[in-house]
Design an enzyme around this catalytic site. Structure first.
Site, PDB file in Angstrom:
ATOM      1  CG  ASP A  13      -1.894   1.170   1.280  1.00 49.86           C
ATOM      2  OD1 ASP A  13      -2.403   1.551   0.202  1.00 49.86           O
ATOM      3  OD2 ASP A  13      -2.144   1.731   2.364  1.00 49.86           O
ATOM      4  CB  SER A  14       0.172   4.807  -0.557  1.00 53.93           C
ATOM      5  OG  SER A  14      -0.996   4.886   0.242  1.00 53.93           O
ATOM      6  CB  CYS A  77      -3.441   0.247  -2.395  1.00 57.82           C
ATOM      7  SG  CYS A  77      -3.627   1.936  -2.995  1.00 57.82           S
ATOM      8  CD  GLU A 155      -0.538   6.753   6.528  1.00 58.34           C
ATOM      9  OE1 GLU A 155       0.466   6.731   7.273  1.00 58.34           O
ATOM     10  OE2 GLU A 155      -0.753   5.887   5.658  1.00 58.34           O
ATOM     11  CB  CYS A 191      -9.670   4.423   0.607  1.00 57.51           C
ATOM     12  SG  CYS A 191      -8.021   4.831   1.227  1.00 57.51           S
ATOM     13  CG  HIS A 193      -5.216   4.854   4.409  1.00 58.38           C
ATOM     14  ND1 HIS A 193      -4.644   4.391   3.246  1.00 58.38           N
ATOM     15  CD2 HIS A 193      -4.201   5.352   5.156  1.00 58.38           C
ATOM     16  CE1 HIS A 193      -3.336   4.613   3.290  1.00 58.38           C
ATOM     17  NE2 HIS A 193      -3.042   5.192   4.428  1.00 58.38           N
TER      18      HIS A 193
HETATM   19  N1  DGL Z   1      -4.907   3.049   0.849  1.00 56.77           N
HETATM   20  C1  DGL Z   1      -5.025   3.490  -0.479  1.00 56.77           C
HETATM   21  C2  DGL Z   1      -6.303   3.055  -1.161  1.00 56.77           C
HETATM   22  O1  DGL Z   1      -6.850   2.043  -0.823  1.00 56.77           O
HETATM   23  C3  DGL Z   1      -4.492   4.838  -0.914  1.00 56.77           C
HETATM   24  C4  DGL Z   1      -4.428   5.987   0.028  1.00 56.77           C
HETATM   25  C5  DGL Z   1      -3.578   7.111  -0.528  1.00 56.77           C
HETATM   26  O2  DGL Z   1      -2.352   6.944  -0.563  1.00 56.77           O
HETATM   27  O3  DGL Z   1      -4.142   8.116  -0.960  1.00 56.77           O
HETATM   28  O4  DGL Z   1      -6.762   3.674  -2.074  1.00 56.77           O
END
Ligand code: DGL
Length: 267
Positions: A13-14, A77, A155, A191, A193
């Site tokens: 993931d990012s 992600c 985060e 997402c 996150h």
């Molecule tokens: N966690 C990521 C997703 O599912 C990306 C979040 C990001 O870096 O903007 O899209």
């Protein structure tokens, strides 16, 4: 050629979002060796262009696979998956599992036939999402909203920082305030996150909503793909890998440990 029993599953993931995918996978497969890679040097993905993601993600996964020789790669992600999943599959010679918005289960369970897709700005504009909506939710209104602030909130929460409830409220309002939003009963957390701040989203919601994401399905998919290869006999210490080490990594360590990631290194 048979795989070494220590060959890990690579989660990518990012940032910390993929931990919401790692958690149900560890619950189902407690002996699974894990490398969790966070592209902190490329974070955030959601505000990047398609071209930037497409140029970055397959090459980075190629490097990670060369370095860690995983048995399976999980793109944990939605942004990277909806833009680059087929390019990653073409570049790697191991099974690749993507994470895409859980519109299908949402359409199966929505009673009001109004579904919200809460993702990054990049994810919610993808043709991949149009296709999922057309295929599985043709009789539904599928509302979409992208929030970079909610990514940053997740985060911050995992760094142990205070979370501002207004951010969760604003993200939900982005769906609820659209035409039809007053009838929305189901929200796809599109997402990775966002399941990390599901509690905050529930608390911010003016009425009960059903929040869905694909983590459990991905865990079952990993188990299925690995059905013929043994796992180690004992649970393994997980490794977190960062494309950039910065002071925030130290702040993340207690949270990473809760997900079984006891070592941290840079790529
Ligand atoms: N966690 C990521 C997703 O599912 C990306 C979040 C990001 O870096 O903007 O899209």
């Amino acid at each position: 050629m048979s795989l070494p029993v220590a060959a890990p599953v690579l989660f990518f993931d990012s940032g910390v979002g993929g931990l919401s995918i790692l958690a149900p996978a560890r619950a189902l497969l407690p002996h699974m060796p894990v490398v969790y890679a966070a592209d902190r040097a490329g974070y955030p993905y959601g505000t990047k262009t398609e071209a930037e993601i497409a140029a970055r993600v397959p090459a980075l996964l190629g490097r990670l696979v060369e370095r860690f020789r995983p048995r399976i790669a999980v793109i944990a992600c939605n942004t990277a998956s909806t833009i680059a999943l087929s390019a990653v599959r073409a570049a790697l010679d191991i099974p690749v599992v993507g994470t895409v918005p859980a519109i299908k289960p949402a359409a199966l369970s929505s009673k009001t036939r109004v579904i919200g897709v809460l993702g990054t700005e990049a994810t919610v504009r993808q043709p991949y999402v149009d296709r999922l909506a057309a295929e599985h939710g043709a009789d539904c209104i599928v509302l979409r909203h992208g929030s970079a602030d909610l990514v940053a909130l997740a985060e911050a929460k995992l760094r142990g920082q205070p979370v501002d409830p207004a951010i969760a409220r604003d993200a939900l309002a982005g769906l609820l305030d659209q035409p039809g939003g007053d009838r929305m009963d189901t929200v796809v957390l599109a997402c990775t996150h966002f399941p990390l701040v599901e509690q905050e989203l529930r608390a911010a919601s003016p009425r009960p909503l059903n929040f869905l994401h694909g983590g459990e399905g991905i865990a079952r998919r990993i188990a299925y793909l690995n059905a013929d290869a043994p796992w180690p006999e004992e649970p393994q210490p997980g490794i977190a890998v960062f494309t950039r080490m910065d002071p925030d990594v130290a702040a993340l360590k207690p949270a990473l440990r809760q997900f079984g990631l006891v070592q941290s290194r840079s790529l």
